[in-house]
Design a protein around this motif. Sequence first.
Motif, mmCIF file in Angstrom:
data_model
loop_
_atom_site.group_PDB
_atom_site.id
_atom_site.type_symbol
_atom_site.label_atom_id
_atom_site.label_comp_id
_atom_site.label_asym_id
_atom_site.label_seq_id
_atom_site.Cartn_x
_atom_site.Cartn_y
_atom_site.Cartn_z
ATOM 1 N N PHE A 11 0.952 -1.402 0.154
ATOM 2 C CA PHE A 11 0.119 -0.177 -0.001
ATOM 3 C C PHE A 11 1.024 1.178 -0.229
ATOM 4 O O PHE A 11 1.767 1.429 0.771
ATOM 5 N N ARG A 12 0.599 2.253 -0.847
ATOM 6 C CA ARG A 12 1.389 3.364 -0.933
ATOM 7 C C ARG A 12 0.210 4.634 -0.724
ATOM 8 O O ARG A 12 -0.752 4.636 -1.519
ATOM 9 N N ASP A 13 0.609 5.330 0.154
ATOM 10 C CA ASP A 13 -0.451 6.246 0.565
ATOM 11 C C ASP A 13 -0.050 7.577 -0.258
ATOM 12 O O ASP A 13 0.589 8.578 0.356
ATOM 13 N N VAL A 14 -0.291 7.524 -1.509
ATOM 14 C CA VAL A 14 0.063 8.672 -2.331
ATOM 15 C C VAL A 14 -1.353 9.553 -2.388
ATOM 16 O O VAL A 14 -2.262 9.195 -3.303
ATOM 17 N N ILE A 15 -1.393 10.853 -2.011
ATOM 18 C CA ILE A 15 -2.476 11.960 -2.232
ATOM 19 C C ILE A 15 -2.341 12.450 -3.631
ATOM 20 O O ILE A 15 -1.466 13.130 -3.748
ATOM 21 N N ARG A 16 -3.421 12.612 -4.097
ATOM 22 C CA ARG A 16 -3.413 13.515 -5.388
ATOM 23 C C ARG A 16 -3.551 15.054 -5.199
ATOM 24 O O ARG A 16 -4.690 15.515 -5.290
ATOM 25 N N ASP A 17 -2.577 15.598 -4.869
ATOM 26 C CA ASP A 17 -2.526 16.988 -4.721
ATOM 27 C C ASP A 17 -2.872 17.848 -5.798
ATOM 28 O O ASP A 17 -3.368 18.956 -5.643
ATOM 29 N N ASP A 18 -2.511 17.265 -6.816
ATOM 30 C CA ASP A 18 -3.029 18.068 -8.182
ATOM 31 C C ASP A 18 -4.301 18.200 -8.419
ATOM 32 O O ASP A 18 -4.792 18.945 -9.481
ATOM 33 N N LEU A 19 -5.089 17.271 -7.750
ATOM 34 C CA LEU A 19 -6.599 17.560 -7.920
ATOM 35 C C LEU A 19 -7.281 18.688 -7.150
ATOM 36 O O LEU A 19 -8.458 18.803 -6.919
ATOM 37 N N ASN A 20 -6.614 19.280 -6.198
ATOM 38 C CA ASN A 20 -6.856 20.341 -5.367
ATOM 39 C C ASN A 20 -7.744 21.447 -6.185
ATOM 40 O O ASN A 20 -7.423 21.918 -7.223
ATOM 41 N N GLY A 21 -8.841 21.593 -5.617
ATOM 42 C CA GLY A 21 -9.926 22.622 -6.323
ATOM 43 C C GLY A 21 -10.855 21.954 -7.244
ATOM 44 O O GLY A 21 -11.814 22.543 -7.709
ATOM 45 N N SER A 22 -10.556 20.755 -7.391
ATOM 46 C CA SER A 22 -11.651 19.925 -8.475
ATOM 47 C C SER A 22 -12.939 19.552 -7.563
ATOM 48 O O SER A 22 -12.830 19.403 -6.378
ATOM 49 N N TYR A 23 -13.915 19.552 -8.073
ATOM 50 C CA TYR A 23 -15.329 18.883 -7.672
ATOM 51 C C TYR A 23 -15.225 17.460 -7.830
ATOM 52 O O TYR A 23 -15.240 16.928 -8.973
ATOM 53 N N ASN A 24 -15.292 16.624 -6.722
ATOM 54 C CA ASN A 24 -14.759 15.183 -6.949
ATOM 55 C C ASN A 24 -16.085 14.557 -7.659
ATOM 56 O O ASN A 24 -15.947 13.380 -8.181
ATOM 57 N N THR A 25 -17.354 14.989 -7.815
ATOM 58 C CA THR A 25 -18.311 14.222 -8.408
ATOM 59 C C THR A 25 -17.868 14.476 -9.810
ATOM 60 O O THR A 25 -17.928 13.383 -10.921
ATOM 61 N N ASP A 26 -17.457 15.566 -10.431
ATOM 62 C CA ASP A 26 -16.887 15.781 -11.859
ATOM 63 C C ASP A 26 -15.582 14.717 -12.141
ATOM 64 O O ASP A 26 -15.386 14.196 -12.948
ATOM 65 N N PHE A 27 -14.646 14.744 -10.969
ATOM 66 C CA PHE A 27 -13.747 13.927 -10.875
ATOM 67 C C PHE A 27 -13.908 12.564 -11.359
ATOM 68 O O PHE A 27 -13.470 11.814 -12.352
ATOM 69 N N PHE A 28 -14.910 12.012 -10.233
ATOM 70 C CA PHE A 28 -15.124 10.460 -10.469
ATOM 71 C C PHE A 28 -15.978 10.331 -11.943
ATOM 72 O O PHE A 28 -15.617 9.123 -12.384
ATOM 73 N N THR A 29 -16.772 11.181 -12.306
ATOM 74 C CA THR A 29 -17.462 11.030 -13.735
ATOM 75 C C THR A 29 -16.194 11.078 -14.888
ATOM 76 O O THR A 29 -16.203 10.272 -15.582
ATOM 77 N N ASP A 30 -15.248 11.971 -14.814
ATOM 78 C CA ASP A 30 -14.336 11.969 -16.045
ATOM 79 C C ASP A 30 -13.402 11.054 -15.855
ATOM 80 O O ASP A 30 -13.137 10.185 -16.714
ATOM 81 N N ARG A 31 -13.117 10.236 -14.689
ATOM 82 C CA ARG A 31 -12.401 9.113 -14.570
ATOM 83 C C ARG A 31 -12.971 8.025 -15.028
ATOM 84 O O ARG A 31 -12.607 7.013 -15.803
ATOM 85 N N SER A 32 -14.254 7.862 -14.759
ATOM 86 C CA SER A 32 -15.188 6.652 -15.193
ATOM 87 C C SER A 32 -15.154 6.672 -16.770
ATOM 88 O O SER A 32 -15.026 5.707 -17.582
#
Length: 361
Positions: A11-32
Amino acid sequence: LRDDSLDNGVFRDVIRDDLNGSYNTDFFTDRSVELIRSHDKSKPMFMYLAYTAPHIPEEAPEDQINKFYPEDASNSTRKTYATMVTMMDIGIGKVVNALKDQSMLENSILVFMSDNGARFLSSGSNYPLRGGKGSFFEGGVRAMTFVNSPLLQKTGYSNKNIHHVTDWYATFQQMVGDSPENHKKAQLPIDGVNIWDSINEGISCREEVLLNIRDPSMYINSNQIAQDFSKVDIEIKIVEDHDAQDFMALRWKNWKLIAGGSLEMRGWSTFNLETSYEPFSDKHGNTHIWSGASGTLLFDLSEDEREDNNLAEQRPDIVKKLLDKKKDYLKNMKIIPYRYLYNVTMKDDIFRPWYDGVILA
């Protein structure tokens, strides 16, 4: 919001700091959508898209709130909640369109579901049902589900058969032709049942769901005292420890039993939350919106979806029949660590599954 969190099983605890300011509903949609478009269509795909909307904290981009509800002068938290739902709805539409574009929709099953009802005393409403998230009234446990697929024989109807969220695993397993008995490693027992005949043809596949059960004898290092199930009249009282009492909530056919100590009593949401919450009365005639209690509740959901009328005194035969089922459930339960002994299931600072007291690597 982690990517590639496992490196050769570590397990690597790598946080996606580059997503700061993103709305996660949009992020989950785009990734899907990205995963669908890049998928090798010669192979099957299972996608579990777990939006966090709508959920606390109730937040949405201000420009989106103003876009969807510019002239609405109603409660601001309701507008935020509605925007969260709207943006999720738009996201689901993008996912469905991606499946269409990839010619994958005609051989797919889409299941939209919620894990519970709206949080009580919040921006969500479970009208006309009683209670909400965290309670065993219908407003908490009766969640809406929508199923869409060209594979369905029966469509365009409301299915009111009894289902449980654990049934989806057993159903998907059968749909893809998986045979647990052929696995190299034995599959652990599961509680779900295959409900495809119910979804596909409306044929009931189960008549009973255990909603919750607590018994001090099933905890390791527990010296809790069991409660008496015989009391029928609800007594309103504050209960400090929710795991310190015997408790059972069970649905059987049209009947639902909620019995024991540490019971949370709640009132009703009003339509669109236009007025204050509707309270309930205790046996002394005092009204409450939310309170701890102990006793026995029995509802006939075929006649009383609002759970207004406690029939425990009128139908002691049904109460006894359902309480007797507890013994059979306890026979099949495993003794587990008391819930606050969380370090028992932790290894290398990571919570892991357990079975028969053994931590699974």
